[in-house]
Enzyme design. Structure first.
Site, PDB file in Angstrom:
ATOM      1  N   THR A 107       0.800  -1.220   0.000  1.00 18.42           N
ATOM      2  CA  THR A 107       0.000   0.000   0.000  1.00 18.42           C
ATOM      3  C   THR A 107       0.836   1.276   0.000  1.00 18.42           C
ATOM      4  OG1 THR A 107      -0.115   0.124   2.416  1.00 18.42           O
ATOM      5  CG2 THR A 107      -1.794  -1.210   1.292  1.00 18.42           C
TER       6      THR A 107
ATOM      7  N   ASP B  12      16.673   1.381  -2.445  1.00 13.86           N
ATOM      8  CA  ASP B  12      16.255   1.440  -1.045  1.00 13.86           C
ATOM      9  C   ASP B  12      17.388   2.029  -0.215  1.00 13.86           C
ATOM     10  OD1 ASP B  12      15.973   0.498   1.793  1.00 13.86           O
ATOM     11  OD2 ASP B  12      14.114  -0.353   1.000  1.00 13.86           O
TER      12      ASP B  12
ATOM     13  N   ASP C  14      18.612  -0.035   2.935  1.00 13.09           N
ATOM     14  CA  ASP C  14      19.325  -1.246   2.558  1.00 13.09           C
ATOM     15  C   ASP C  14      20.729  -0.929   2.060  1.00 13.09           C
ATOM     16  OD1 ASP C  14      17.196  -2.821   3.263  1.00 13.09           O
ATOM     17  OD2 ASP C  14      16.502  -3.193   1.221  1.00 13.09           O
TER      18      ASP C  14
END
Length: 206
Positions: free
Chosen positions: A106, A197, A200
């Site tokens: 979402t 990311d 990460d």
């Protein structure tokens, strides 16, 4: 719209290497700290100062010193990579933390942790390297306001137009400082071209 894109050749150089997928975590952290230093210098331009008289070895001369306390609030976990330059430049900074986790399907952020100091009267920086949808940033700034902050600047490494628009809609007075306004978001709500990311890459997690 209170958006400032850092226009500096060194900032562009550092950002180019952050974007490079071959950059290793240790280098990524170094680049983040150095780019954040440039962003923080721009973000704190509006801090209040006062004039004082200074005794140099030769004569008395006027000078200016900071006259406003600073607070920094990194959004966990990626925002932690931007904190050290602030602490290094402003050793008496008050630091708070906000934990927000984005749902992969979402893209809606869920708050899992919040620890904030009293922010009344403090020039407050919200640190989150990726301003993507703007949902997390809007939530974080609402929490920051609930602890008394009235002068808030959002500091991001890269931003998407969607995130800038969302944050401006929710908090129109908040200034945004970033090194780049990127093209937009992909179907997974990641910034394009972006740099992947951030958390990460910062910590070497898959």
């Amino acid at each position: 719209m209170p958006l400032q894109i850092l226009d500096h050749p060194l900032a562009a150089h550092l950002l180019a290497h952050l974007r490079d997928k071959s950059t290793h975590p240790e280098q990524f952290r170094w680049l983040t700290e150095n780019l954040t230093t440039l962003l923080i210098l721009q973000a704190t331009y509006g801090m209040r100062s006062r004039e004082v008289m200074i005794e140099t070895p030769l004569k008395t001369t006027p000078g200016k010193v900071l006259d406003q306390a600073l607070a920094a609030v990194p959004v966990l976990r990626a925002g932690l990579g931007m904190l050290q330059p602030v602490v290094r430049m402003f050793p008496d900074v008050a630091v708070g933390y906000i934990g927000l986790e984005r749902h992969e399907d979402t893209a809606i952020a869920r708050s899992y942790y919040s620890k904030l100091p009293n922010l009344h009267g403090r020039y407050t920086l919200c640190l989150d390297p990726m301003l993507a949808t703007g949902g997390s940033a809007a939530q974080a700034i609402s929490l920051i306001k609930s602890h008394g902050a009235t002068q808030i600047t959002m500091v991001s490494v890269v931003a998407a137009p969607d995130g800038v628009a969302k944050l401006h809609e929710a908090h129109p007075e908040v200034q945004i400082i970033t090194a780049s306004l990127d093209e937009g978001l992909n179907d997974r709500k990641y910034i394009v071209p972006g740099l992947g990311d951030f958390g990460d890459r910062l910590y070497g997690t898959p």
